[in-house]
Design a protein around this motif. Structure first.
Motif, PDB file in Angstrom:
ATOM      1  N   HIS A 241     -83.516 -57.536  -2.318  1.00 28.41           N
ATOM      2  CA  HIS A 241     -83.030 -58.904  -2.086  1.00 28.41           C
ATOM      3  C   HIS A 241     -81.974 -58.833  -0.992  1.00 28.41           C
ATOM      4  O   HIS A 241     -81.183 -57.888  -0.973  1.00 28.41           O
ATOM      5  N   CYS A 242     -81.952 -59.823  -0.127  1.00 31.96           N
ATOM      6  CA  CYS A 242     -80.963 -59.818   0.963  1.00 31.96           C
ATOM      7  C   CYS A 242     -80.379 -61.210   1.155  1.00 31.96           C
ATOM      8  O   CYS A 242     -81.133 -62.180   1.300  1.00 31.96           O
ATOM      9  N   LYS A 258     -69.718 -55.749   6.368  1.00 27.66           N
ATOM     10  CA  LYS A 258     -70.780 -56.217   7.267  1.00 27.66           C
ATOM     11  C   LYS A 258     -71.795 -57.004   6.443  1.00 27.66           C
ATOM     12  O   LYS A 258     -71.763 -56.962   5.201  1.00 27.66           O
ATOM     13  N   ASN A 259     -72.681 -57.664   7.135  1.00 28.09           N
ATOM     14  CA  ASN A 259     -73.692 -58.448   6.425  1.00 28.09           C
ATOM     15  C   ASN A 259     -74.725 -57.543   5.753  1.00 28.09           C
ATOM     16  O   ASN A 259     -74.980 -56.421   6.190  1.00 28.09           O
ATOM     17  N   ASP A 260     -75.309 -58.107   4.710  1.00 21.22           N
ATOM     18  CA  ASP A 260     -76.323 -57.440   3.909  1.00 21.22           C
ATOM     19  C   ASP A 260     -77.382 -56.758   4.794  1.00 21.22           C
ATOM     20  O   ASP A 260     -77.737 -55.585   4.585  1.00 21.22           O
ATOM     21  N   ALA A 261     -77.877 -57.484   5.798  1.00 18.71           N
ATOM     22  CA  ALA A 261     -78.969 -56.957   6.636  1.00 18.71           C
ATOM     23  C   ALA A 261     -78.526 -55.653   7.305  1.00 18.71           C
ATOM     24  O   ALA A 261     -79.263 -54.657   7.288  1.00 18.71           O
ATOM     25  N   HIS A 278     -85.685 -63.708   0.029  1.00 18.48           N
ATOM     26  CA  HIS A 278     -84.726 -64.794   0.266  1.00 18.48           C
ATOM     27  C   HIS A 278     -84.187 -64.857   1.698  1.00 18.48           C
ATOM     28  O   HIS A 278     -84.687 -65.614   2.498  1.00 18.48           O
ATOM     29  N   GLY A 279     -83.113 -64.137   1.991  1.00 21.02           N
ATOM     30  CA  GLY A 279     -82.549 -64.209   3.347  1.00 21.02           C
ATOM     31  C   GLY A 279     -81.942 -65.559   3.689  1.00 21.02           C
ATOM     32  O   GLY A 279     -81.858 -65.939   4.860  1.00 21.02           O
ATOM     33  N   ASN A 280     -81.472 -66.258   2.673  1.00 22.55           N
ATOM     34  CA  ASN A 280     -80.983 -67.626   2.923  1.00 22.55           C
ATOM     35  C   ASN A 280     -79.766 -67.669   3.841  1.00 22.55           C
ATOM     36  O   ASN A 280     -79.588 -68.610   4.591  1.00 22.55           O
ATOM     37  N   PHE A 281     -78.918 -66.652   3.747  1.00 18.81           N
ATOM     38  CA  PHE A 281     -77.670 -66.679   4.514  1.00 18.81           C
ATOM     39  C   PHE A 281     -77.687 -65.753   5.731  1.00 18.81           C
ATOM     40  O   PHE A 281     -76.638 -65.380   6.247  1.00 18.81           O
ATOM     41  N   LEU A 282     -78.882 -65.397   6.170  1.00 21.24           N
ATOM     42  CA  LEU A 282     -78.963 -64.552   7.365  1.00 21.24           C
ATOM     43  C   LEU A 282     -78.310 -65.266   8.538  1.00 21.24           C
ATOM     44  O   LEU A 282     -78.519 -66.463   8.753  1.00 21.24           O
ATOM     45  N   GLU A 283     -77.530 -64.500   9.301  1.00 24.76           N
ATOM     46  CA  GLU A 283     -76.945 -65.054  10.528  1.00 24.76           C
ATOM     47  C   GLU A 283     -77.802 -64.618  11.713  1.00 24.76           C
ATOM     48  O   GLU A 283     -78.713 -63.805  11.547  1.00 24.76           O
ATOM     49  N   GLU A 284     -77.475 -65.138  12.899  1.00 25.23           N
ATOM     50  CA  GLU A 284     -78.338 -64.902  14.069  1.00 25.23           C
ATOM     51  C   GLU A 284     -78.609 -63.408  14.303  1.00 25.23           C
ATOM     52  O   GLU A 284     -79.740 -63.003  14.533  1.00 25.23           O
ATOM     53  N   ILE A 297     -89.213 -61.603   5.771  1.00 23.81           N
ATOM     54  CA  ILE A 297     -88.535 -62.415   4.756  1.00 23.81           C
ATOM     55  C   ILE A 297     -89.577 -62.875   3.737  1.00 23.81           C
ATOM     56  O   ILE A 297     -90.614 -63.433   4.112  1.00 23.81           O
ATOM     57  N   GLY A 298     -89.298 -62.630   2.454  1.00 28.92           N
ATOM     58  CA  GLY A 298     -90.099 -63.222   1.388  1.00 28.92           C
ATOM     59  C   GLY A 298     -89.422 -64.525   0.990  1.00 28.92           C
ATOM     60  O   GLY A 298     -88.407 -64.513   0.288  1.00 28.92           O
ATOM     61  N   HIS A 299     -89.990 -65.628   1.464  1.00 26.98           N
ATOM     62  CA  HIS A 299     -89.362 -66.941   1.246  1.00 26.98           C
ATOM     63  C   HIS A 299     -89.771 -67.487  -0.122  1.00 26.98           C
ATOM     64  O   HIS A 299     -90.966 -67.634  -0.391  1.00 26.98           O
TER      65      HIS A 299
END
Ligand code: GUN
Ligand code: FE
Length: 454
Positions: A241-242, A258-261, A278-284, A297-299
């Protein structure tokens, strides 16, 4: 003329691009003995009549009946198989409380192989009946019952990608449900990988072991690093999950700065065969990293409505070239159906575009250009899922697996509202996506084998 195992004649829908659908009216699909689509023949092809002449009337010639259509089988990129036993319940508290209150106690029960067998057998059958031909599963921390899930997929003919979950951090996981220690977790994961690879040799459709750190908050650094190494050593898929919720996204930021990714990437966990739920809060920069590493991403739009604290800007992420597919996220998403999730993906994106706070003026309410269409949601459920897993599935094209669902729009139990003989095929496609129930899914095929049908 080659000797095909099956010839299907009928009208089919498959993605042409992310936004467009091919409508293949009255095509022939020629399937070889490996379950691969070897030839797709259009009615205006000079070969068409000779194929019909050669195969018509034979046992292996399948002409679809009036009102029936072929769709690619769906690819579910995120299923917690053990959580099927609580599906439809426990949707009332935030993610971390939910894990500790409901989910870990339930998952702990899968030390009992008999309990696991009951649930997993039922779930795989149910997913197939819902048109899901490939599923990427989290099992539990238990090696034996995780392997049993792979065996059940093998037996029932589903293309199952299965992970023994790893959760070893004593601070974050309860004593009754965690890996004994990081060494044991890694050793058991390696044994699991080898066992599933052996099992795969006995199947036509394939089953796959998946390296599965539950998510960064539940894992030690040692285990995360070791899992990255195992995935590289055996060239396996990876899932985790990310950046799912505010809590999870911020937890990782605080722990690693740092970010999860990027944290996952440091441990070798973002690869072409990685799927992050998820990846809901991924930044650019996170999205760019996903695109660069081939991470998908598994949406999971229904789950996100309960646990994400936000709506993912899926249209924007898609425009950045990231692979994206669809997941049910059973049981945070309370349905075994990717039809339900495809619809929700459209609905959530529309709410993001328009906004939800009616006290704001319209021009301040939403996020422009966020909507996706039902064509795009269909793409996520089919071709997008296949690309995410780097497998030749999700499209009705030559050299793709014959993984399909045969939909009967005239099934008495749920006759679709098609009243006009001249109804446009594209409208029928949309009605299928919005209105089909399992009763309409007459047959399901995986790798050229019928795995569900009545
Ligand atoms: N994050 C860690 N575990 C889980 C889980 O089981 N479900 C969801 N939705 N998020 C998680
Ligand atoms: Fe999940």
């Amino acid at each position: 003329m080659e000797n095909y195992s099956y010839i299907f004649q009928g009208t089919a829908f498959t993605s042409k691009s992310k936004k467009e659908i091919y409508i293949l009216k009255d095509y022939l699909f020629c399937i070889d003995d490996q379950g691969i689509i070897k030839k797709v023949v259009a009615p205006d092809d000079p070969l068409y009549s000779s194929f019909i002449h050669e195969y018509e009337g034979k046992d292996n010639f399948h002409r679809l009946e009036k009102g029936q259509y072929i769709l690619p089988g769906f690819v579910d990129l995120h299923v917690h198989a053990p959580q099927w036993a609580q599906s439809g319940t426990a949707l009332d508290i935030p993610l971390n409380d939910w894990l500790h209150t409901y989910t870990f106690p339930l998952e702990a029960k899968y030390s009992d192989i008999h309990f696991a067998e009951k649930v997993y057998d039922d779930l795989v059958t149910k997913l197939l009946a819902n048109g899901t031909t490939t599923a990427l599963y989290f099992a539990t921390i238990h090696k034996e019952s995780s392997y049993l899930l792979a065996e059940i997929c093998a037996k029932k003919g589903q293309r199952g990608l299965v992970g023994k979950v790893v959760a070893d951090d004593p601070e974050q996981n309860p004593e009754y449900y965690r890996d004994q220690d990081s060494q044991t977790a890694l050793a058991e994961t390696e044994e699991f990988i080898l066992a599933v690879k052996e099992l795969a040799k006995t199947t036509k459709q394939g089953v796959y072991p998946v390296v599965t750190p539950r998510f960064i908050p539940s894992c030690s650094e040692e285990v995360l690093k070791g899992l990255g190494e195992l995935a590289a050593k055996y060239d396996t898929h990876i899932q985790s999950h990310c950046s799912e919720s505010d809590w999870e996204h911020n937890f990782v930021k605080e722990r690693f700065g740092k970010n999860d990714a990027f944290a996952l990437h440091d441990f070798g966990l973002l690869r072409d065969k990685s799927v992050m739920a998820h990846g809901n809060f991924l930044e650019e920069e996170d999205v760019e990293l996903f695109a660069k590493t081939g991470t998908a991403i598994g949406h999971c739009p229904l789950s996100n409505a309960y646990f994400a604290n936000a709506v993912i800007p899926i249209a924007h992420f898609s425009s950045k070239g990231v692979d994206i597919g669809l997941g049910t996220d059973i049981s945070a998403g309370a349905t075994p159906s990717l039809y339900d999730n495809a619809k929700q993906a459209v609905v959530s994106s529309r709410m993001l575009e328009d906004g939800v706070d009616a006290t704001l003026p319209a021009e301040k309410r939403g996020t422009p250009n966020s909507r996706i269409t039902i064509n795009e949601a269909f793409y996520l459920a089919t071709a997008g899922g296949g690309e995410s897993l780097s497998l030749p599935i999700g499209r009705l094209e030559e050299n793709y697996a014959w993984d399909v669902q045969i939909i009967d729009t005239e099934e008495e139990g749920n006759r679709l509202p098609i009243f006009d003989e001249t109804e446009k095929l594209y409208d029928i496609f949309q009605k299928i996506m919005y209105l089909v129930k399992p009763v309409n899914i007459k047959e399901v095929w995986v790798q050229g084998e019928k795995v569900h049908g009545y």
